[in-house]
Design a protein around this motif. Sequence first.
Motif, PDB file in Angstrom:
ATOM      1  N   THR A  58     186.004  21.002  41.456  1.00 11.32           N
ATOM      2  CA  THR A  58     184.647  21.469  41.175  1.00 11.32           C
ATOM      3  C   THR A  58     184.678  22.938  40.782  1.00 11.32           C
ATOM      4  N   TYR A  59     184.072  23.235  39.640  1.00 10.80           N
ATOM      5  CA  TYR A  59     184.016  24.597  39.114  1.00 10.80           C
ATOM      6  C   TYR A  59     182.575  25.098  39.148  1.00 10.80           C
ATOM      7  N   THR A  60     182.411  26.371  39.498  1.00 13.17           N
ATOM      8  CA  THR A  60     181.104  27.004  39.550  1.00 13.17           C
ATOM      9  C   THR A  60     181.001  27.986  38.391  1.00 13.17           C
ATOM     10  N   ILE A  78     172.452  19.728  29.990  1.00 15.73           N
ATOM     11  CA  ILE A  78     173.074  18.565  30.639  1.00 15.73           C
ATOM     12  C   ILE A  78     174.584  18.670  30.759  1.00 15.73           C
ATOM     13  N   GLY A  79     175.194  19.589  30.034  1.00 12.39           N
ATOM     14  CA  GLY A  79     176.648  19.701  30.085  1.00 12.39           C
ATOM     15  C   GLY A  79     177.111  21.020  29.517  1.00 12.39           C
ATOM     16  N   LEU A 131     177.157  18.380  33.644  1.00  9.05           N
ATOM     17  CA  LEU A 131     176.899  19.200  34.825  1.00  9.05           C
ATOM     18  C   LEU A 131     176.868  18.314  36.050  1.00  9.05           C
ATOM     19  N   LEU A 132     177.534  18.747  37.078  1.00  6.10           N
ATOM     20  CA  LEU A 132     177.517  18.058  38.361  1.00  6.10           C
ATOM     21  C   LEU A 132     176.183  18.341  39.047  1.00  6.10           C
ATOM     22  N   ARG A 133     175.804  19.615  39.039  1.00  9.26           N
ATOM     23  CA  ARG A 133     174.509  20.003  39.608  1.00  9.26           C
ATOM     24  C   ARG A 133     174.169  21.439  39.229  1.00  9.26           C
ATOM     25  N   VAL A 134     172.873  21.710  39.249  1.00 12.11           N
ATOM     26  CA  VAL A 134     172.384  23.078  39.118  1.00 12.11           C
ATOM     27  C   VAL A 134     172.162  23.553  40.545  1.00 12.11           C
ATOM     28  N   PHE A 171     180.377  21.952  37.494  1.00  4.03           N
ATOM     29  CA  PHE A 171     180.908  20.787  36.805  1.00  4.03           C
ATOM     30  C   PHE A 171     182.213  20.405  37.474  1.00  4.03           C
ATOM     31  N   ARG A 172     182.663  19.186  37.206  1.00  3.40           N
ATOM     32  CA  ARG A 172     183.908  18.699  37.807  1.00  3.40           C
ATOM     33  C   ARG A 172     184.887  18.367  36.693  1.00  3.40           C
TER      34      ARG A 172
END
Length: 81
Positions: free
Chosen positions: A27-29, A39-40, A51-54, A68-69
């Motif tokens: 997982t990268y921030t 979305i990506g 995107l994994l999450r905001v 994102f992962r």
Amino acid sequence: MARQTAVRIPTGISSGSGTIVRQQGQTYTVLTNWRVVAIGLVNDDSLLHPLLRVLRRLGDIDRAIVQFRSAIEYKIAPFTI
């Protein structure tokens, strides 16, 4: 180093950018602008990562933290507060 830690965030009409500031496993921030959260994102290798999450918007300013992962290992920008 800047190119290796930068990401492009396509928004449909144009694109924005962000910087990879942390890695935890796969997982990268990324630190970016709130107005370009989409979305990506695309890394230096031209791969699109959803995107994994905001995580959050940073106060009332135009900044956001997203994640994102990826199994691919990317460089991390030195970041201190």
